[in-house]
Scaffold this motif. Structure first.
Motif, PDB file in Angstrom:
ATOM      1  N   MET A   1      12.463   6.977   3.067  1.00  0.00           N
ATOM      2  CA  MET A   1      11.129   6.822   3.303  1.00  0.00           C
ATOM      3  C   MET A   1      10.279   8.285   3.675  1.00  0.00           C
ATOM      4  O   MET A   1      10.760   8.636   4.787  1.00  0.00           O
ATOM      5  CB  MET A   1      10.470   5.615   4.254  1.00  0.00           C
ATOM      6  CG  MET A   1       9.070   5.532   4.355  1.00  0.00           C
ATOM      7  SD  MET A   1       8.194   5.210   2.808  1.00  0.00           S
ATOM      8  CE  MET A   1       8.825   3.440   2.528  1.00  0.00           C
ATOM      9  N   ARG A   2       9.496   8.780   3.181  1.00  0.00           N
ATOM     10  CA  ARG A   2       8.609   9.792   3.560  1.00  0.00           C
ATOM     11  C   ARG A   2       8.260   9.737   5.129  1.00  0.00           C
ATOM     12  O   ARG A   2       7.559   8.760   5.471  1.00  0.00           O
ATOM     13  CB  ARG A   2       7.708  10.400   2.584  1.00  0.00           C
ATOM     14  CG  ARG A   2       8.097  11.089   1.359  1.00  0.00           C
ATOM     15  CD  ARG A   2       7.100  11.184   0.442  1.00  0.00           C
ATOM     16  NE  ARG A   2       6.062  11.977   0.895  1.00  0.00           N
ATOM     17  CZ  ARG A   2       4.604  11.805   0.833  1.00  0.00           C
ATOM     18  NH1 ARG A   2       4.209  10.846  -0.032  1.00  0.00           N
ATOM     19  NH2 ARG A   2       3.755  12.661   1.433  1.00  0.00           N
ATOM     20  N   ASN A   3       8.435  10.771   5.877  1.00  0.00           N
ATOM     21  CA  ASN A   3       7.904  10.788   7.141  1.00  0.00           C
ATOM     22  C   ASN A   3       6.446  10.531   7.190  1.00  0.00           C
ATOM     23  O   ASN A   3       5.610   9.713   7.975  1.00  0.00           O
ATOM     24  CB  ASN A   3       8.008  12.047   8.017  1.00  0.00           C
ATOM     25  CG  ASN A   3       9.582  12.093   8.340  1.00  0.00           C
ATOM     26  OD1 ASN A   3      10.381  11.053   8.500  1.00  0.00           O
ATOM     27  ND2 ASN A   3       9.996  13.198   8.632  1.00  0.00           N
ATOM     28  N   THR A   4       5.831  11.203   6.097  1.00  0.00           N
ATOM     29  CA  THR A   4       4.161  10.941   5.994  1.00  0.00           C
ATOM     30  C   THR A   4       3.867   9.702   6.001  1.00  0.00           C
ATOM     31  O   THR A   4       2.940   8.977   6.492  1.00  0.00           O
ATOM     32  CB  THR A   4       3.734  11.878   4.988  1.00  0.00           C
ATOM     33  OG1 THR A   4       4.050  13.131   5.201  1.00  0.00           O
ATOM     34  CG2 THR A   4       2.088  11.567   4.733  1.00  0.00           C
ATOM     35  N   VAL A   5       4.446   8.863   5.038  1.00  0.00           N
ATOM     36  CA  VAL A   5       4.352   7.485   4.913  1.00  0.00           C
ATOM     37  C   VAL A   5       4.596   6.394   6.160  1.00  0.00           C
ATOM     38  O   VAL A   5       4.089   5.494   6.446  1.00  0.00           O
ATOM     39  CB  VAL A   5       4.980   7.016   3.614  1.00  0.00           C
ATOM     40  CG1 VAL A   5       4.713   5.584   3.221  1.00  0.00           C
ATOM     41  CG2 VAL A   5       4.694   7.795   2.462  1.00  0.00           C
ATOM     42  N   SER A   6       5.907   6.920   6.581  1.00  0.00           N
ATOM     43  CA  SER A   6       6.093   6.118   7.804  1.00  0.00           C
ATOM     44  C   SER A   6       5.314   6.049   9.193  1.00  0.00           C
ATOM     45  O   SER A   6       5.082   5.190   9.687  1.00  0.00           O
ATOM     46  CB  SER A   6       7.715   6.593   8.190  1.00  0.00           C
ATOM     47  OG  SER A   6       8.724   6.281   7.228  1.00  0.00           O
ATOM     48  N   ASN A   7       4.567   7.270   9.005  1.00  0.00           N
ATOM     49  CA  ASN A   7       3.781   7.491  10.173  1.00  0.00           C
ATOM     50  C   ASN A   7       2.385   7.068   9.784  1.00  0.00           C
ATOM     51  O   ASN A   7       1.559   7.443  10.643  1.00  0.00           O
ATOM     52  CB  ASN A   7       3.864   9.160  10.468  1.00  0.00           C
ATOM     53  CG  ASN A   7       5.281   9.496  11.241  1.00  0.00           C
ATOM     54  OD1 ASN A   7       6.076   8.651  11.659  1.00  0.00           O
ATOM     55  ND2 ASN A   7       5.774  10.581  11.027  1.00  0.00           N
ATOM     56  N   LEU A   8       2.039   6.636   8.772  1.00  0.00           N
ATOM     57  CA  LEU A   8       0.666   6.258   8.323  1.00  0.00           C
ATOM     58  C   LEU A   8       0.406   5.085   9.441  1.00  0.00           C
ATOM     59  O   LEU A   8       1.055   4.273   9.762  1.00  0.00           O
ATOM     60  CB  LEU A   8       0.667   5.599   7.209  1.00  0.00           C
ATOM     61  CG  LEU A   8       0.591   6.841   5.983  1.00  0.00           C
ATOM     62  CD1 LEU A   8       0.322   6.082   4.518  1.00  0.00           C
ATOM     63  CD2 LEU A   8      -0.747   7.524   6.024  1.00  0.00           C
ATOM     64  N   GLU A   9      -0.606   5.116   9.948  1.00  0.00           N
ATOM     65  CA  GLU A   9      -1.306   3.867  10.899  1.00  0.00           C
ATOM     66  C   GLU A   9      -1.876   2.710  10.051  1.00  0.00           C
ATOM     67  O   GLU A   9      -2.574   3.200   9.055  1.00  0.00           O
ATOM     68  CB  GLU A   9      -2.673   4.659  11.822  1.00  0.00           C
ATOM     69  CG  GLU A   9      -3.034   3.521  12.688  1.00  0.00           C
ATOM     70  CD  GLU A   9      -4.334   4.095  13.584  1.00  0.00           C
ATOM     71  OE1 GLU A   9      -5.023   3.309  13.852  1.00  0.00           O
ATOM     72  OE2 GLU A   9      -4.421   5.465  13.727  1.00  0.00           O
ATOM     73  N   GLU A  10      -1.527   1.629  10.412  1.00  0.00           N
ATOM     74  CA  GLU A  10      -1.870   0.367   9.596  1.00  0.00           C
ATOM     75  C   GLU A  10      -3.178   0.276   9.763  1.00  0.00           C
ATOM     76  O   GLU A  10      -3.914   0.715  10.710  1.00  0.00           O
ATOM     77  CB  GLU A  10      -0.944  -0.632  10.152  1.00  0.00           C
ATOM     78  CG  GLU A  10       0.487  -0.746   9.566  1.00  0.00           C
ATOM     79  CD  GLU A  10       1.509  -1.866  10.038  1.00  0.00           C
ATOM     80  OE1 GLU A  10       0.614  -3.138   9.942  1.00  0.00           O
ATOM     81  OE2 GLU A  10       2.474  -1.811  10.367  1.00  0.00           O
ATOM     82  N   SER A  11      -3.907  -0.487   8.812  1.00  0.00           N
ATOM     83  CA  SER A  11      -5.233  -0.765   9.005  1.00  0.00           C
ATOM     84  C   SER A  11      -5.684  -1.566  10.081  1.00  0.00           C
ATOM     85  O   SER A  11      -4.882  -2.951  10.125  1.00  0.00           O
ATOM     86  CB  SER A  11      -5.659  -1.736   7.730  1.00  0.00           C
ATOM     87  OG  SER A  11      -7.055  -2.107   7.715  1.00  0.00           O
ATOM     88  N   LEU A  12      -6.459  -1.308  11.148  1.00  0.00           N
ATOM     89  CA  LEU A  12      -6.866  -2.129  12.168  1.00  0.00           C
ATOM     90  C   LEU A  12      -7.618  -3.240  11.492  1.00  0.00           C
ATOM     91  O   LEU A  12      -7.632  -4.251  12.482  1.00  0.00           O
ATOM     92  CB  LEU A  12      -7.520  -1.141  13.079  1.00  0.00           C
ATOM     93  CG  LEU A  12      -6.875  -0.080  13.731  1.00  0.00           C
ATOM     94  CD1 LEU A  12      -7.591   0.377  14.812  1.00  0.00           C
ATOM     95  CD2 LEU A  12      -5.465  -0.659  14.508  1.00  0.00           C
ATOM     96  N   ILE A  13      -8.277  -3.192  10.661  1.00  0.00           N
ATOM     97  CA  ILE A  13      -9.015  -4.399  10.075  1.00  0.00           C
ATOM     98  C   ILE A  13      -8.279  -5.442   9.589  1.00  0.00           C
ATOM     99  O   ILE A  13      -8.111  -6.498  10.165  1.00  0.00           O
ATOM    100  CB  ILE A  13      -9.929  -3.949   8.723  1.00  0.00           C
ATOM    101  CG1 ILE A  13     -10.763  -2.746   8.911  1.00  0.00           C
ATOM    102  CG2 ILE A  13     -10.824  -4.942   8.192  1.00  0.00           C
ATOM    103  CD1 ILE A  13     -11.446  -2.115   7.853  1.00  0.00           C
ATOM    104  N   ARG A  14      -7.194  -5.048   9.154  1.00  0.00           N
ATOM    105  CA  ARG A  14      -5.968  -6.190   8.620  1.00  0.00           C
ATOM    106  C   ARG A  14      -5.337  -6.528   9.790  1.00  0.00           C
ATOM    107  O   ARG A  14      -4.788  -7.879   9.909  1.00  0.00           O
ATOM    108  CB  ARG A  14      -5.015  -5.182   7.557  1.00  0.00           C
ATOM    109  CG  ARG A  14      -5.328  -5.204   6.371  1.00  0.00           C
ATOM    110  CD  ARG A  14      -5.463  -6.575   5.568  1.00  0.00           C
ATOM    111  NE  ARG A  14      -5.829  -6.244   4.239  1.00  0.00           N
ATOM    112  CZ  ARG A  14      -5.889  -7.168   3.419  1.00  0.00           C
ATOM    113  NH1 ARG A  14      -5.688  -8.420   3.667  1.00  0.00           N
ATOM    114  NH2 ARG A  14      -6.269  -7.020   1.843  1.00  0.00           N
TER     115      ARG A  14
END
Length: 385
Positions: A1-14
């Protein structure tokens, strides 16, 4: 997994919504969609298409009939737009992602005006861009405004792409034609591209000659560095259909077709048939949607403004009331408390940017405005007001 994707913040709405999904005691206003089903004529067009066996691949850029219908619709609203400038996409969010894929290389500078729906800031990051944000400014009373001079100063020859969502989710802020003219001129001067998310343009509550919010398409030339994104989701009650489109310079068409091929190949034919039907019935569907949403907006905002310590302004466009409550500065914690203790499901403001910490977004797109009254009563009881 790319670090950029791993480090994405999950949606706080979700994060908030997932905690409440499945609870039948919750009044949910967290997502940006109406609870009204898609009009029957639109649904019937898709069913008829399936019955005819239209279940095969089609052109990457969309059915010619739908592209032409979209071009005609855009032309009526904003002046001549040719079908060669239209690409049909799997929702507005894919149109936004395709635009970023087409324009942004790793290391490119992208400037976004925030607070904004988090997908618009995540997409450049996914592509490896260097993201900078210029915040709107909250005013006494709850409205948000743009410091246009500050934005113009931030657009430099190093800025590859400017991302704008106006009318804005979540604040309801809308660009004026004069502001768009100044921004377009500055981007022409520096060579910056504009990605304009205008999916809420028809949900506009101010008087206008064409029944929609100001658009960059009113001002731009066909080969300007501009991509405008739209969706069937909001003004046609079609969120679950995942059908959108973008308007691009004519020279981009072939390349956008390649990107669509390597992402999704095409939008399903029966979904596109539904889009054609929606456009054919636009004069029946959209004005009714807008009139109903305005009644919902006025109902909710008046009730919220009557609560002590609540700051909210009536949005000029869109389907959201964006508000804050005195002495509550953590949006996520407040949203979770309201869900757990009051059965009220709202979106936390900091999901849209740090400058919106302490704010909450309430989607007022309800078939029954009585749900809004119930929701405010739950908020009032919980706060002891």
């Amino acid at each position: 997994m790319r670090n950029t994707v791993s480090n994405l913040e999950e949606s706080l709405i979700r994060e908030v919504a997932n905690a409440g999904l499945g609870r039948d005691d919750v009044l949910a206003f967290w997502f940006g969609e109406s609870d009204t089903a898609t009009p029957l004529a639109v649904r019937q067009a898709a069913m008829d298409s399936i019955q005819r066996g239209e279940t095969f691949y089609t052109h990457n850029l969309g059915l010619p009939a739908l592209r032409q219908a979209l071009a005609d619709s855009m032309s009526r609203l904003h002046g001549a737009v040719g079908a060669e400038r239209i690409a049909v996409t799997c929702g507005g969010v894919q149109a936004l992602m395709l635009a970023v894929q087409a324009l942004v290389d790793p290391g490119d500078e992208v400037l976004a005006v925030t607070p904004v729906w988090p997908n618009l800031t995540a997409q450049p990051v996914i592509m490896g861009a260097v993201l900078r944000c210029l915040p709107l400014l909250p005013q006494p009373g709850g409205a948000w405004v743009l410091d246009v001079d500050a934005l113009l100063a931030e657009i430099t020859p190093a800025t590859r792409l400017l991302v704008l969502n106006a009318p804005n989710n979540p604040t309801g802020w809308t660009l004026s034609a004069a502001e768009q003219r100044a921004i377009l001129a500055r981007c022409r001067q520096t060579g910056c591209w504009i990605l304009a998310d205008e999916v809420y343009e028809r949900l506009y509550y101010e008087p206008s000659a064409n029944g929609c919010a100001p658009s960059f398409l009113d001002l731009a030339q066909p080969e300007d560095r501009l991509i405008v994104v739209h969706s069937f989701s909001k003004s046609f009650l079609m969120t679950g259909w995942r059908l959108g489109w973008l308007v691009m310079p004519p020279s981009m068409g072939r390349h956008m077709g390649k990107l669509i091929e390597f992402n999704t190949s095409c939008v399903s034919v029966f979904t596109q048939r539904a889009g054609i039907a929606a456009l054919a019935h636009a004069d029946e569907i959209t004005p009714q949607v807008v009139a109903h949403l305005k009644r919902c907006r006025d109902t909710l905002v008046a009730l919220l403004q009557a609560l002590p310590g609540v700051e909210v302004a009536a949005a000029r466009a869109g389907m959201y009331a964006f508000f804050r409550m005195a002495a509550h500065n953590d949006s996520l914690a407040l949203a979770k408390q309201l869900l757990a203790q009051a059965g009220l499901g709202l979106a936390p403001g900091n999901a849209f940017g740090p400058e919106a910490q302490g704010w909450l977004r309430w989607c007022f797109a309800c078939q029954d405005a009585g749900r809004l009254v119930q929701g405010v009563q739950r908020l009032k009881n919980w706060a002891g007001l």
